[in-house]
Motif scaffolding. Structure first.
Motif, PDB file in Angstrom:
ATOM      1  N   UNK A  58     -85.429  18.783  -7.628  1.00 21.23           N
ATOM      2  CA  UNK A  58     -84.511  18.979  -7.630  1.00 21.23           C
ATOM      3  C   UNK A  58     -83.164  19.604  -7.491  1.00 21.23           C
ATOM      4  N   UNK A  59     -83.043  18.942  -5.806  1.00 17.17           N
ATOM      5  CA  UNK A  59     -82.095  19.720  -5.088  1.00 17.17           C
ATOM      6  C   UNK A  59     -80.621  18.945  -4.702  1.00 17.17           C
ATOM      7  N   UNK A  60     -79.870  20.451  -4.071  1.00 17.77           N
ATOM      8  CA  UNK A  60     -79.178  18.933  -4.022  1.00 17.77           C
ATOM      9  C   UNK A  60     -77.832  19.923  -3.281  1.00 17.77           C
ATOM     10  N   UNK A  61     -76.894  20.054  -2.248  1.00 13.78           N
ATOM     11  CA  UNK A  61     -76.490  20.394  -1.207  1.00 13.78           C
ATOM     12  C   UNK A  61     -75.187  19.567  -1.479  1.00 13.78           C
ATOM     13  N   UNK A  62     -73.982  20.231  -1.463  1.00 13.81           N
ATOM     14  CA  UNK A  62     -72.702  19.763  -1.422  1.00 13.81           C
ATOM     15  C   UNK A  62     -72.079  21.604  -1.409  1.00 13.81           C
ATOM     16  N   UNK A  63     -70.321  20.561  -0.787  1.00 14.74           N
ATOM     17  CA  UNK A  63     -69.304  21.507  -0.137  1.00 14.74           C
ATOM     18  C   UNK A  63     -68.025  21.826  -1.676  1.00 14.74           C
ATOM     19  N   UNK A  74     -62.430  30.077  -0.604  1.00 11.86           N
ATOM     20  CA  UNK A  74     -63.129  30.817  -0.016  1.00 11.86           C
ATOM     21  C   UNK A  74     -64.180  29.371  -0.005  1.00 11.86           C
ATOM     22  N   UNK A  75     -64.384  28.376   1.454  1.00 10.83           N
ATOM     23  CA  UNK A  75     -65.038  26.657   1.388  1.00 10.83           C
ATOM     24  C   UNK A  75     -66.513  27.826   1.585  1.00 10.83           C
ATOM     25  N   UNK A  76     -67.203  26.650   0.513  1.00 11.31           N
ATOM     26  CA  UNK A  76     -68.941  27.490   0.575  1.00 11.31           C
ATOM     27  C   UNK A  76     -69.624  26.456   0.414  1.00 11.31           C
TER      28      UNK A  76
END
Length: 207
Positions: A58-63, A74-76
Motif C-alpha cells: 500500500x504505497x503512495x507518493x504525493x506533494x 517547505x515544499x515536500x
C-alpha cells in the motif's frame, strides 16, 4: 576561584546539552511508536534516513507543503506506506552547538531483525534508491484519487493539499539502498529491534 566556577558552569552547560539532545531522541522514538499525534509544525531541520531495504504494501507518493513554527513553508514529497518492513535503518541529524561545534544525533536499528511500521509517512526534500521494484504501479494519478496507499487525514484536509495534483501509487514496492533527506517522519506504529541512539562529536551522517 573564578576559574573553578567557570569550569563548573561549563560542566553544567555540557550536561544540559546532552540531556536536551537525548530528550529530542526520546521524542522521536515516542512519535515512531505512535505515542504522539502525526500532525505537527516541523522544525525545518533536514535529517538523513538510509536503509538497506524498505518493503511496503500500500504505497503512495504525493506533494504537500509543511510549515515551521516561524511560518516558513517547505515544499515536500510525502511517501506513505500502509505497512512496511525496513532493514538496516539509520537516521541522523547534525546540530551546530556553540563552543562544542557540530554534534550528530544518530539512531540505528533493524540490523538483525527488520523494523515493522504501520501508517508510515516520510516528508522528504530528496530521495533515491539503488533499485525499485513496483507491483500495481499507477503514475500520474490525481492525488485525490489515491486509494492503494495512505494519505494522512491531516494532509487531505490541508489547504496545501491539491486533489488534482500529480500522484503515484502502487500495490507494493521493494526499495534497496535507500537514501532520503527528510524534514519529518511519522507512523502509527514503529517497532525497532536493536534500537541504538547516540550522540557523536562532529559530522557523522548516515550514508
Amino acid at each position: 576561584m573564578s576559574h573553578r566556577a567557570g569550569k563548573t558552569r561549563w560542566r553544567r552547560f555540557a550536561a544540559i546539552l546532552v540531556s536536551g539532545v537525548a530528550a529530542c531522541a526520546a521524542l522521536g522514538v515516542a512519535m515512531g511508536q505512535g505515542a504522539l499525534a502525526a500532525s505537527f509544525l516541523i522544525s525545518g531541520q533536514r535529517f538523513q534516513v538510509t536503509a538497506d531495504t524498505l518493503t511496503a504494501r500500500g504505497f503512495s507518493v504525493y506533494g504537500m507543503v509543511d510549515v515551521t513554527r516561524q511560518g516558513e513553508r517547505v515544499p515536500v514529497q510525502v511517501t506513505g506506506a500502509r505497512h512496511s518492513t525496513i532493514s538496516g535503518l539509520c537516521e541522523s541529524v547534525v546540530v551546530d552547538v556553540p563552543v562544542l561545534g557540530p554534534q550528530t544525533l544518530k539512531l540505528t536499528g533493524g540490523r538483525e531483525r527488520p523494523i515493522e511500521a504501520s501508517s508510515l509517512f516520510l516528508d522528504t526534500t530528496s530521495q533515491s534508491a539503488g533499485q525499485a521494484d513496483f507491483k500495481g504501479l499507477d503514475q500520474g494519478i490525481a492525488q485525490g484519487e489515491i486509494t492503494k496507499g495512505p494519505i494522512s487525514p491531516d494532509d487531505r484536509s490541508s489547504r496545501f493539499f491539491d486533489p488534482n495534483g500529480f500522484g503515484q501509487q502502487a500495490a507494493s514496492v521493494i526499495l534497496t539502498d535507500v537514501h532520503v533527506t527528510a524534514v519529518a517522519l511519522s507512523a502509527g506504529t514503529f517497532n525497532i529491534p536493536g534500537l541504538r541512539v547516540r550522540i557523536e562529536q562532529a559530522r557523522h551522517e548516515c550514508s
